[in-house]
Structures are given as C-alpha cells and as structure tokens.
Motif scaffolding. Structure first.
Motif, PDB file in Angstrom:
ATOM      1  N   ILE A 134      18.343  -1.619   6.051  1.00 29.72           N
ATOM      2  CA  ILE A 134      16.893  -1.464   5.949  1.00 29.72           C
ATOM      3  C   ILE A 134      16.233  -2.395   6.961  1.00 29.72           C
ATOM      4  O   ILE A 134      16.877  -3.297   7.512  1.00 29.72           O
ATOM      5  CB  ILE A 134      16.365  -1.791   4.534  1.00 29.72           C
ATOM      6  N   VAL A 135      14.936  -2.172   7.198  1.00 33.05           N
ATOM      7  CA  VAL A 135      14.148  -3.059   8.055  1.00 33.05           C
ATOM      8  C   VAL A 135      13.230  -3.878   7.156  1.00 33.05           C
ATOM      9  O   VAL A 135      12.534  -3.322   6.296  1.00 33.05           O
ATOM     10  CB  VAL A 135      13.321  -2.270   9.085  1.00 33.05           C
ATOM     11  N   CYS A 136      13.256  -5.199   7.353  1.00 26.60           N
ATOM     12  CA  CYS A 136      12.505  -6.106   6.477  1.00 26.60           C
ATOM     13  C   CYS A 136      11.635  -7.031   7.319  1.00 26.60           C
ATOM     14  O   CYS A 136      12.132  -7.716   8.221  1.00 26.60           O
ATOM     15  CB  CYS A 136      13.480  -6.922   5.626  1.00 26.60           C
ATOM     16  N   ASP A 137      10.339  -7.055   7.031  1.00 31.41           N
ATOM     17  CA  ASP A 137       9.379  -7.948   7.691  1.00 31.41           C
ATOM     18  C   ASP A 137       9.082  -9.096   6.725  1.00 31.41           C
ATOM     19  O   ASP A 137       8.531  -8.884   5.641  1.00 31.41           O
ATOM     20  CB  ASP A 137       8.100  -7.170   8.022  1.00 31.41           C
ATOM     21  N   LEU A 138       9.431 -10.318   7.124  1.00 34.43           N
ATOM     22  CA  LEU A 138       9.375 -11.454   6.205  1.00 34.43           C
ATOM     23  C   LEU A 138       8.099 -12.289   6.307  1.00 34.43           C
ATOM     24  O   LEU A 138       8.032 -13.358   5.694  1.00 34.43           O
ATOM     25  CB  LEU A 138      10.589 -12.367   6.444  1.00 34.43           C
ATOM     26  N   HIS A 139       7.103 -11.827   7.052  1.00 39.11           N
ATOM     27  CA  HIS A 139       5.921 -12.677   7.243  1.00 39.11           C
ATOM     28  C   HIS A 139       4.716 -11.782   7.531  1.00 39.11           C
ATOM     29  O   HIS A 139       4.570 -11.263   8.638  1.00 39.11           O
ATOM     30  CB  HIS A 139       6.188 -13.642   8.407  1.00 39.11           C
ATOM     31  N   MET A 140       3.836 -11.609   6.543  1.00 39.65           N
ATOM     32  CA  MET A 140       2.630 -10.802   6.754  1.00 39.65           C
ATOM     33  C   MET A 140       1.559 -11.200   5.747  1.00 39.65           C
ATOM     34  O   MET A 140       1.841 -11.860   4.741  1.00 39.65           O
ATOM     35  CB  MET A 140       2.945  -9.311   6.652  1.00 39.65           C
ATOM     36  N   HIS A 141       0.331 -10.773   6.041  1.00 40.30           N
ATOM     37  CA  HIS A 141      -0.821 -11.222   5.261  1.00 40.30           C
ATOM     38  C   HIS A 141      -1.642 -10.038   4.759  1.00 40.30           C
ATOM     39  O   HIS A 141      -1.557  -8.927   5.296  1.00 40.30           O
ATOM     40  CB  HIS A 141      -1.699 -12.146   6.108  1.00 40.30           C
ATOM     41  N   THR A 142      -2.442 -10.323   3.731  1.00 42.24           N
ATOM     42  CA  THR A 142      -3.360  -9.326   3.175  1.00 42.24           C
ATOM     43  C   THR A 142      -4.763  -9.935   3.115  1.00 42.24           C
ATOM     44  O   THR A 142      -4.990 -11.064   3.561  1.00 42.24           O
ATOM     45  CB  THR A 142      -2.926  -8.909   1.757  1.00 42.24           C
ATOM     46  N   TYR A 172      22.363 -25.669  14.590  1.00 41.27           N
ATOM     47  CA  TYR A 172      22.757 -26.139  13.261  1.00 41.27           C
ATOM     48  C   TYR A 172      23.290 -25.019  12.367  1.00 41.27           C
ATOM     49  O   TYR A 172      23.484 -25.235  11.171  1.00 41.27           O
ATOM     50  CB  TYR A 172      21.564 -26.817  12.578  1.00 41.27           C
ATOM     51  N   ASN A 173      23.513 -23.834  12.947  1.00 45.01           N
ATOM     52  CA  ASN A 173      24.005 -22.682  12.175  1.00 45.01           C
ATOM     53  C   ASN A 173      23.089 -22.359  10.994  1.00 45.01           C
ATOM     54  O   ASN A 173      23.549 -22.098   9.874  1.00 45.01           O
ATOM     55  CB  ASN A 173      25.430 -22.938  11.668  1.00 45.01           C
ATOM     56  N   LEU A 174      21.784 -22.386  11.230  1.00 45.78           N
ATOM     57  CA  LEU A 174      20.824 -22.089  10.175  1.00 45.78           C
ATOM     58  C   LEU A 174      20.715 -20.581   9.956  1.00 45.78           C
ATOM     59  O   LEU A 174      20.921 -19.786  10.877  1.00 45.78           O
ATOM     60  CB  LEU A 174      19.444 -22.647  10.535  1.00 45.78           C
ATOM     61  N   THR A 175      20.372 -20.195   8.736  1.00 42.03           N
ATOM     62  CA  THR A 175      20.115 -18.792   8.435  1.00 42.03           C
ATOM     63  C   THR A 175      18.803 -18.385   9.099  1.00 42.03           C
ATOM     64  O   THR A 175      17.782 -19.057   8.939  1.00 42.03           O
ATOM     65  CB  THR A 175      20.016 -18.572   6.919  1.00 42.03           C
ATOM     66  N   MET A 176      18.824 -17.281   9.840  1.00 45.45           N
ATOM     67  CA  MET A 176      17.678 -16.904  10.667  1.00 45.45           C
ATOM     68  C   MET A 176      16.830 -15.833  10.002  1.00 45.45           C
ATOM     69  O   MET A 176      17.338 -14.946   9.312  1.00 45.45           O
ATOM     70  CB  MET A 176      18.157 -16.399  12.031  1.00 45.45           C
ATOM     71  N   GLY A 177      15.524 -15.937  10.248  1.00 41.35           N
ATOM     72  CA  GLY A 177      14.583 -14.946   9.760  1.00 41.35           C
ATOM     73  C   GLY A 177      13.625 -14.528  10.858  1.00 41.35           C
ATOM     74  O   GLY A 177      13.573 -15.142  11.928  1.00 41.35           O
ATOM     75  N   ALA A 178      12.852 -13.469  10.599  1.00 40.13           N
ATOM     76  CA  ALA A 178      11.881 -12.980  11.582  1.00 40.13           C
ATOM     77  C   ALA A 178      10.767 -12.251  10.848  1.00 40.13           C
ATOM     78  O   ALA A 178      10.977 -11.677   9.774  1.00 40.13           O
ATOM     79  CB  ALA A 178      12.547 -12.048  12.591  1.00 40.13           C
ATOM     80  N   GLY A 179       9.577 -12.296  11.433  1.00 38.60           N
ATOM     81  CA  GLY A 179       8.446 -11.616  10.821  1.00 38.60           C
ATOM     82  C   GLY A 179       7.357 -11.336  11.829  1.00 38.60           C
ATOM     83  O   GLY A 179       7.309 -11.934  12.910  1.00 38.60           O
ATOM     84  N   SER A 180       6.478 -10.430  11.465  1.00 41.69           N
ATOM     85  CA  SER A 180       5.393 -10.043  12.364  1.00 41.69           C
ATOM     86  C   SER A 180       4.222 -11.009  12.299  1.00 41.69           C
ATOM     87  O   SER A 180       3.450 -11.109  13.247  1.00 41.69           O
ATOM     88  CB  SER A 180       4.903  -8.639  12.006  1.00 41.69           C
ATOM     89  N   ASP A 181       4.080 -11.724  11.176  1.00 41.31           N
ATOM     90  CA  ASP A 181       2.892 -12.555  10.936  1.00 41.31           C
ATOM     91  C   ASP A 181       1.638 -11.688  11.090  1.00 41.31           C
ATOM     92  O   ASP A 181       0.623 -12.114  11.651  1.00 41.31           O
ATOM     93  CB  ASP A 181       2.869 -13.736  11.906  1.00 41.31           C
ATOM     94  N   ALA A 182       1.742 -10.455  10.598  1.00 36.28           N
ATOM     95  CA  ALA A 182       0.677  -9.470  10.816  1.00 36.28           C
ATOM     96  C   ALA A 182      -0.590  -9.844  10.063  1.00 36.28           C
ATOM     97  O   ALA A 182      -0.555 -10.155   8.872  1.00 36.28           O
ATOM     98  CB  ALA A 182       1.159  -8.090  10.388  1.00 36.28           C
ATOM     99  N   HIS A 183      -1.722  -9.770  10.786  1.00 33.40           N
ATOM    100  CA  HIS A 183      -3.044  -9.930  10.195  1.00 33.40           C
ATOM    101  C   HIS A 183      -3.860  -8.641  10.326  1.00 33.40           C
ATOM    102  O   HIS A 183      -4.989  -8.564   9.840  1.00 33.40           O
ATOM    103  CB  HIS A 183      -3.796 -11.083  10.857  1.00 33.40           C
ATOM    104  N   VAL A 184      -3.284  -7.642  11.021  1.00 32.08           N
ATOM    105  CA  VAL A 184      -3.869  -6.302  11.110  1.00 32.08           C
ATOM    106  C   VAL A 184      -2.734  -5.304  10.910  1.00 32.08           C
ATOM    107  O   VAL A 184      -1.559  -5.615  11.150  1.00 32.08           O
ATOM    108  CB  VAL A 184      -4.563  -6.059  12.476  1.00 32.08           C
ATOM    109  N   LEU A 185      -3.082  -4.093  10.476  1.00 31.54           N
ATOM    110  CA  LEU A 185      -2.045  -3.108  10.179  1.00 31.54           C
ATOM    111  C   LEU A 185      -1.163  -2.811  11.383  1.00 31.54           C
ATOM    112  O   LEU A 185       0.048  -2.614  11.256  1.00 31.54           O
ATOM    113  CB  LEU A 185      -2.697  -1.807   9.679  1.00 31.54           C
ATOM    114  N   GLN A 186      -1.778  -2.774  12.566  1.00 33.92           N
ATOM    115  CA  GLN A 186      -1.020  -2.408  13.758  1.00 33.92           C
ATOM    116  C   GLN A 186       0.065  -3.438  14.101  1.00 33.92           C
ATOM    117  O   GLN A 186       0.961  -3.162  14.894  1.00 33.92           O
ATOM    118  CB  GLN A 186      -1.966  -2.240  14.950  1.00 33.92           C
TER     119      GLN A 186
END
Length: 574
Positions: free
Chosen positions: A359-367, A509-523
């Motif tokens: 699946i595709v997962c976005d870990l950083h977004m706002h409402t 440091y072999n840290l677990t990595m994450g990523a996100g859009s930090d989206a503040h608009v739908l686009q």
C-alpha cells in the motif's frame, strides 16, 4: 569485535609533526586491541603516493594511505584541497566502509575537515592546538560539521575552551600520549634541556644566567620546529650550551632520557613536556612562569641544587607519564568507539510481512484543525482514496481533534491518529498511534516521554529544515533510542539538501525511515509517502517499515504554497 577505524591527519606523513606522532601512536595501539586501523594523510614522498594509489585501487588495506601531495595547512590557509586529493578521499571512504572516521585538527581547510564533513560513518574530532581553529569561517558550515561529529576531544582544557567558541559542544579531555618504552630514565647527566622558542628570550636568558653559577652543568637548547632560528650563546658559556634540533620522538629521546631537568617553552608542545616526564626529568615550570619568565631560571637553579627534590619530582613525573601512554590512550578511545558504535541500531528481518499487499502510506498531513490549513477531514479522506493511498496519518499542529474525526469517519483507508507537537525548545515532534492530545511547549524529552506513555510512536519530522525551528544535532544523538521513525523525505521543504541530510543521518545510525507530504492543501496529498506492506496495528506498522520504500512525487512548491495562501485568504474573508 574489532572496528574498522579511519584516522585522518592534515599534515604530511613524510614529515615529523606532533599531530602525526599522536596519530601514529594511537593507531599502533588500537591495532593491538584488535581494530583494523587505516591512516589517511598527504605526503611529500613519491613512493608514498604510488603506494597510496595502489592501496586505493586494491581496496584500502594498507595501514597508511597517502592520498596526495602535501599542501600548505595553517590557520591562515586560503588554498583549497586539490580536486584529485578530494577524489582519492572519497574513494577511500567508499571502499573502506569504516565504522569510525576520526579527524585530527578538523578546524583547518584540510583532509580532516572534508573526511568528517562527507563521511557516512560515526565521526570523532580531536583538537590539539588552540592555534588551529579558524575553519570553516561560516556559521552554517560549522553547524553542518558539528552535525556530522559524534564526539569532540581535546588534548587540554585550554584547547577545549578555545575550540568551543567556534564549535560548541561537550568536549572530552584526552592526553597526547607517550611511548614509555622509548622515553625512560637512563644514566642521568647534569643536563638541562630547554625547549627553545625565538619569542622566549627572557626565559632562555634566565636559565643561562643561572648556569653561570652551576659549573658542572650543561644546557641543551632544544628546537622542535623547523626554521625556528638559532639562539645566541654567551661567550662565557661556549662549550656548556649546545643547540639541537629534534623534531621526532626518537631524536628527542636521546636528549631527554639523560636529562635531569626540563624547561618547557611558554607555548611549547604538551607532547614534549610529557616525554620529558616519561624520561624521569624534573620539570621547571613554576606557577606564574608566563607572566614572569625569569622564574624559570630560579626553578632550574633550585632543582639543580636540591638532589632529593629533583629525584622525587623525576619519579613522580615518570609515574604520571606511565598513566598517559599510547596504550592507555588507545584503551580510552576503544571504550569511546564502542560506546558510539552502540548508537547504530541492529538491522532486523528485512520483510517480516512479506505475505501482505503493498500500500501507499502518507505519514504527515494536516486538516482544518490545524491553524494554517483549510482542508476538511472528509475532503482529505476522499481525496486520499482517489489518489490511491491505502493509509494516512493525520498530524495536525498541537491538536488531536482532526485525528479523532478521521477515525470516526467511514473510510476504506487505514487512519493513524497523530499530532504534530511544538516542543518548548527543540522544534516539533509527531506522535503516531496516539489516544489523546499531547500539550505543546513541553521540553523535548518530556514530549517524547508523553508520546511513549500512550503507547505511541515518536516520528521526527523535517529534522534538518533550517528554515524552521529544529532540534540540534546533539539533542538528536542524545535521544536516538527514543526516536521510532525518522522522516527522511518531506515534500514541502524548500531545499532538498535538508532531506538529503536527514537521509544521511538515518543511514548513519540505521534508523527506521519515514516520509510524508506535510500536505496543507489537497493537491499536496501523497507527494511524499512510503510504499509499504499492509498493516493492522502499531506493531505491524513498525514491522512493515523495515521493507518500506520512500516515494518521492513532488509538485511545484510555489504552486502548493500559493494554494495554501489562497485558502487562508478565503478563510479570512469569511
């Protein structure tokens, strides 16, 4: 288990230098402790350069590798490191696969600076002189260098204090190290060895003046630096005063092992004084010597006239030096390296959920619950589904209502309840899998603790985005064990170099990595995300991250920011 250690010196290995003596002694003893140690240095010898190039091509297996010809290195240097030398350094770092990169005098425009700045290994820096601290000149460059260094060492409190002005941090004091087998008491002569400097004329005159009253004694004026001039010897003392140049340990040992008194220069080398102590010499360095150099002559005369005092101080100096040998220095470094190596996390099973769908997962977004976002929760959920996302994390600024609203909504998405919390002193932290709101403005450590108390996960967003308040590198290293996920890609950052810095840090440091859009608009939704295995709960989420892949699907930041501003303007009009 032994580590692969790289020691980098900025000074030509083919020429005597106190820094190289420190590096050589440390490297030798670290090898005795089972570490694989490689020294990288420039050289003026053609044979060294040929052997160094051969070692690079063969896979970096030599004890010393000359990376290129020596070039001027000083605090006033304006010359850069040659391109060919930089290329050789990069090749050595790539093929060496070092666990530790240890640079000496990195505050000079030199190999040491470049090695620490560009290495992906754990970094250690040692400063040996307060006169070699002028580089890099810019604060951003110094901050970047500090972010790559895991431990700061200095050979004296004075050097540490001077270095901390430009490169602040917690400095550990180490001694220069001495070879107690090379420097040891032998048959003593009535000999005074004075470390001579052209600027120490008063000190030299005071010692020679006292020599007139000591008819059976001789003085050796010791030069430890090249091209340091030649002192004037009074005619009455010709035959009793000699001038010797000894720039390396074996040459100095011949003089110091037979000397009973040593007079250090006002700005002399700490190493030479330690060598004299190991040789069992009494050291004439009374308090106030710098302000009143004449005291050096008086202290010398007192030691020359009092056999019992001289012998007692010689024994005490020898005992002190035996606690500061290169072997002891290596043991200290061995403990330090081992402690740093533990910061790196062990790698777990690469794909524990291999039977699950991707699946595709976005870990950083706002409402709209965030003060700077106008996206309604139901609109966000619908848009994320149409974009093909399978999971999202709702991480509003300092509020938890948006996450609760998303959890209550009917959607086919997996929703991770979260909050982006402003700490009181070190930027922002995201809590994932929360059950209640975390208050803002807590200290960084307390914020992390509050997240974990709920059974949540600490997700560190945009950790190197210097356009905003962020935790400093020392804070990050101090809390490595408490950071569960480290954001290596944020689609809203103005400069991609900030993401690259985060990726470098996570890999280090072999840290677990994450990523996100930090989206503040739908686009903006989904412009930064992970391709990961489907998960059902917090533990499966962590397991899925081990095989996750970062997806970079950026859109024009100007376009997204203009949409955000337009939405905010529309809200104000309402």
């Amino acid at each position: 288990m032994g580590l692969r250690v790289c020691l980098v010196t900025p000074f030509a290995w083919s020429r005597p230098h106190d820094v190289n003596e420190h590096v050589d002694g440390l490297a030798r003893e670290l090898r005795h402790l089972g570490h694989e140690v490689t020294v990288l240095a420039p050289s003026t010898r053609a044979a060294d350069l040929v052997a160094g190039r051969r070692a690079l091509l063969d896979g970096v297996s030599a004890e010393v590798i000359a990376l290129g010809p020596a070039f001027p290195v000083s605090r006033r240097s304006r010359i850069g490191v040659p391109v060919g030398v930089r290329a050789n350094l990069a090749l050595a770092m790539e093929r060496g696969r070092f666990d530790i990169v240890h640079g000496f005098e990195p505050a000079l425009p030199s190999l040491s600076y470049l090695a620490l700045r560009d290495s992906h290994a754990l970094g250690v820096a040692t400063f040996l002189s307060a006169e070699r601290l002028a580089y890099p000149p810019g604060k951003p460059q110094r901050e970047r260098l500090l972010s790559r260094i895991d431990a700061l060492l200095a050979t004296s409190p004075e050097v540490a204090e001077a270095a901390a002005i430009r490169l602040p941090g917690d400095y550990r004091i180490v001694f220069p190290g001495v070879d107690a087998e090379l420097f040891r008491p032998e048959q003593k002569l009535k000999r005074v060895v004075l470390e001579w400097r052209p600027t120490d004329r008063q000190l030299t005159r005071s010692v020679l003046r006292e020599l007139r009253q000591l008819p059976d004694w001789e003085v050796v004026l010791l030069r430890t630096k090249a091209l340091s001039g030649r002192p004037t010897i009074p005619r009455a003392l010709v035959g009793r005063v000699s001038v010797r140049t000894a720039r390396d340990g074996p040459a100095r040992a011949v003089l110091l092992n037979e000397a009973v008194i040593f007079v250090p220069a006002l700005d002399g080398l700490d190493r030479v004084a330690l060598e004299a102590a190991a040789a069992g010499a009494a050291i004439a360095a009374p308090p106030g010597l710098r302000m009143q150099p004449e005291l050096g002559g008086a202290a010398t005369a007192r030691l020359a006239e009092d056999d019992e005092l001289r012998e007692r101080e010689g024994r005490e100096n020898r005992e002190r030096a035996e606690r500061q040998t290169f072997a002891e220095l290596a043991r200290e470094h061995d403990a330090l390296y081992g402690k740093l190596a533990k910061r790196r996390r062990a790698r777990g099973e690469s794909d524990p959920l291999s039977g699950r769908e991707w699946i595709v997962c976005d870990l950083h977004m706002h409402t709209s619950w965030s003060h700077d976002c106008a996206i309604e929760v139901h609109d966000l959920l619908a848009y994320a589904a149409t974009e093909g996302l399978g999971a999202i994390a709702i991480t509003d600024h300092n509020v938890f209502g948006g996450a609760l609203e998303a959890l209550a909504a009917k959607t086919g998405l997996t929703v991770i309840p979260g909050e982006e919390v402003k700490t009181g002193d070190q930027g922002e932290v995201i809590g994932l899998f929360l059950s209640e709101e975390i208050p803002r403005d807590l200290p960084f450590a307390d914020t992390l603790a509050a997240i974990h108390e709920q059974g949540g996960l600490v997700y560190l967003p945009h950790p190197f985005d210097r356009m905003h308040s962020i935790p400093d590198a020392a804070t990050l290293r101090r809390h490595l064990d408490e950071i569960d996920v480290f954001e290596v890609y944020n689609a809203r950052l103005l400069f991609d170099a900030y993401n690259e810095e985060a990726l470098r840090f996570a890999r280090k440091y072999n840290l677990t990595m994450g990523a996100g859009s930090d989206a503040h608009v739908l686009q903006g939704v989904g412009t930064g995300a992970l391709r990961m295995r489907e998960f059902r709960d917090r533990d499966e989420f962590l397991a899925s991250l081990r095989s996750a892949q970062v997806l970079r699907r950026p859109k024009s930041l100007l376009y997204l920011q203009s949409l955000k501003w337009a939405a905010q303007a529309k809200e104000r009009v309402r």
